[in-house]
Design an enzyme around this catalytic site. Sequence first.
Site, PDB file in Angstrom:
ATOM      1  N   CYS B 164      81.061 -71.223 135.229  1.00 31.64           N
ATOM      2  CA  CYS B 164      79.921 -70.759 136.026  1.00 31.64           C
ATOM      3  C   CYS B 164      80.322 -69.595 136.930  1.00 31.64           C
ATOM      4  CB  CYS B 164      79.350 -71.905 136.852  1.00 31.64           C
ATOM      5  SG  CYS B 164      78.378 -73.040 135.852  1.00 31.64           S
ATOM      6  N   CYS B 183      79.456 -65.932 147.332  1.00 31.50           N
ATOM      7  CA  CYS B 183      79.564 -67.269 146.755  1.00 31.50           C
ATOM      8  C   CYS B 183      78.226 -67.676 146.134  1.00 31.50           C
ATOM      9  CB  CYS B 183      79.963 -68.246 147.862  1.00 31.50           C
ATOM     10  SG  CYS B 183      79.749 -69.966 147.428  1.00 31.50           S
ATOM     11  N   CYS B 188      75.065 -69.137 151.321  1.00 28.23           N
ATOM     12  CA  CYS B 188      76.461 -68.948 151.720  1.00 28.23           C
ATOM     13  C   CYS B 188      76.778 -67.480 151.446  1.00 28.23           C
ATOM     14  CB  CYS B 188      77.391 -69.842 150.904  1.00 28.23           C
ATOM     15  SG  CYS B 188      79.131 -69.469 151.207  1.00 28.23           S
ATOM     16  N   CYS B 254      91.897 -28.078 143.594  1.00 26.40           N
ATOM     17  CA  CYS B 254      91.454 -27.357 142.407  1.00 26.40           C
ATOM     18  C   CYS B 254      90.983 -25.954 142.763  1.00 26.40           C
ATOM     19  CB  CYS B 254      90.342 -28.129 141.697  1.00 26.40           C
ATOM     20  SG  CYS B 254      88.772 -28.110 142.565  1.00 26.40           S
ATOM     21  N   CYS B 262      77.421 -30.992 153.178  1.00 24.95           N
ATOM     22  CA  CYS B 262      76.392 -31.095 152.147  1.00 24.95           C
ATOM     23  C   CYS B 262      76.948 -30.942 150.736  1.00 24.95           C
ATOM     24  CB  CYS B 262      75.277 -30.079 152.396  1.00 24.95           C
ATOM     25  SG  CYS B 262      75.832 -28.372 152.287  1.00 24.95           S
ATOM     26  N   CYS B 312      37.787   0.757 144.665  1.00 24.46           N
ATOM     27  CA  CYS B 312      36.661   0.112 144.002  1.00 24.46           C
ATOM     28  C   CYS B 312      36.982  -1.321 143.637  1.00 24.46           C
ATOM     29  CB  CYS B 312      36.291   0.877 142.737  1.00 24.46           C
ATOM     30  SG  CYS B 312      34.873   0.169 141.907  1.00 24.46           S
TER      31      CYS B 312
END
Lengths: 194, 577
Positions: B164, B183, B188, B254, B262, B312
């Site tokens: 279980c 749990c 709990c 890199c 941001c 016009c």
Amino acid sequence: MIDFSRVQKELQECSRDMEASGIKVTPVSDNLVNLSGTIPGPIGTPYEGGIFKIDITLPDGYPFEPPKMHFVTKVWHPNVSSQSGAICLDILKDQWSPALTLKTALLSVQALLSAPEPDDPQDAVVAQQYLRDYQTFLGTARYWTETFAKTSSLGVEEKVQKLVEMGFPEALVRSSLEAVGGDENLALEKLCSG
Amino acid sequence: MMGDHGNSEDEYVYVSDDDDDISGVDDCDDDYEADDYDDNRDEFQAVDVSIVTGPSSKVITKESLLAAQREDLVRIMDLLSVKEHHARALLIHYSWDVEKVLAVLVEHGNDELFAAAGVKVVEHDDGPSSLQFSSTVSCNICYDDVSATEVTTMDCSHCFCNDCWTNHFIVKINEGQSRSITCMAHKCGAICDEAKIRCLVGARDSDLAEKFDRFLLESYIEDNKRVKWCPSVPHCGNAIRIEVDELCEVECACGLQFCFGCSSEAHSPCSCLMWKLWSKKCQDESMTANWITVHTKPCPSCHKPVEKNGGCNLVRCICKRTFCWHCGGQTHDFYGCGRYKDKDVEMDTQSAKRDLERYMHYYNRYKAHTDSFKLERKMKKTMHNKINKLYESDTSSKDFSWITNGLNRLFRSRRILSYSYPFAFYMFGNQLFKEDRKKKKQRYEEEEEGEEGEKKKKRQKYEEEKKKNKQLEDDMKKERTIKQDLFEDQQQQFEANVEKLSMYLEEKFESYSEDKFKDWKMRTIALSVTTDNLGRNLYEFIETDLLGCFKDADHKIAPYKSKGVEKASEHHSSLGI
């Protein structure tokens, strides 16, 4: 992957103390995936005297995932959709624990009927009415219980007769009653909507 | 003095203080030495700046992630004397903020700290032994009787069968909740022991157990305010951890420079919000579209946008279809279609055109500097060759780091210059700061209201208030104009120097005579220091006089760094793992 042996045991356990709790769970299909539960309306609430039918579907991961439940009987309650019967209850969502059972879940639904939580509503219209005009809310909830949640004491033949007297053809009345499971109100609705 | 490139150590200490005003020519030389940000750092630079200033950011690679995480875990384990999985649960709950954990501990005590994070600390460890007396145990989940060896008890002392537990863990991991598996018992909230989870899940599905471990590990990056993934595409696999201020621009191992706030490209002096708006604006050219909708009308026949260029109102499209300018219909009796609306349309047209012109003004300059930046970047290689040539030639000094440093200063000044245009676009425009200006006005009004005590006739008061209102608005407008003028003065001065620096660096210095070379060197170094000062002043002005007025607004910018965006240093564990 559903633990069917557990579901079997749950059903046995539930039928054993049905008298005490009033909660009933019965399989709809043979495969134990679709079940049907009923809960009595709690005493001292506008739902008193009604029997509410709840549709239960077990997901693949049951009991590690929560069962899916919704009201089949129409209910006027802030946390139940008046349209679809969807239930807003934490233990049916993120607060589900595998240690809970179908019976305890239905008991929680029953407890929800006696203690609505209008601040976390499923049906905004009902919740607003509950907060602003409690008396009207009580009236509507009681009326809905009377109309939708009470099995009529009439027998099938009497129901047919009643509806035929209203002017519907008998064959159609019978098929309609059959389709909605013998509920004359639902049958009438169906007949009226054509 | 100019040729003195000796004791760099001392100079470092001096330069590390960014706020220090560098005014003299002598100082400038020193400052130059310390300038370090460069790809050729191995060649031209001896000491790592971070030694003096302390690293403000660190690169966390896949390999060092474990060690970095362990550092925080060990700190908590030592301070609270708890086990590793408890420390992890605590840190995950408090977003890896060790200080926060300690603050909660001091304020609310041990019990509350643990309870909030779902940590249950067991002192006794006799769980399994007590069970061994009975051979079978009933599991409350599957309702089966299982052997006592097939059950697991968690810290919260809830005991269920292994099958279980495993099912529960698998469902939770697949739901993406690896970081907080609680749990199974109802209500709990105890977090399960990760070692037990790993062991049980691993027995059934080792891939999933690995996934679980990865989720736990990556929590250190994803739930941590001080750590962010490098936004490089394709992803370099690194994350950056900042040590001091969340408001900064960093350079990953890199090579990608980005704003930590941001995760987009480094954009100061634009604030994150300004940059977001600006890049979106440039992307969909919404202004142009806007102008077209207001300034032109679709031809009812071919649907092309048509602009009116004569008086016009009977407009003729290139498809030869004539239509009414007022209502857009292909009609002849257009005199009946509402001259009143004509006025509105004209106003819209004018304002849209003005807005577009304003946008184009800033955009063109922003674009021009960005393009210059790209071209100047190409100079880097030729400059490298030129310097190599100088090395081989017979000159008195062998230190040419000031050339590369000048070039780097040009790069970052150019960047600042290009981003200063979108900044000005928003700073002096009407789109942003509307609310803040309103608040500022209210503050003024409140201040003045206090002085006003006597009762006056209603009418008089109303008129006075109106007058005062207008006065206030005028004052604020004036203040804004003055500030804009000041900003633009500085910006233009900065720009002029940047262009001059660019010109100097493009000179053919490698073929200069020794005297001419010395002269060129003096000029370049002096100019680059001036540029640095101007850049710093511009930032200071922006921070205190422009953005400083709007305390509520979320427009803080990364501080000016004389040395450019700092390269994040490699993370070395202090634990020696």
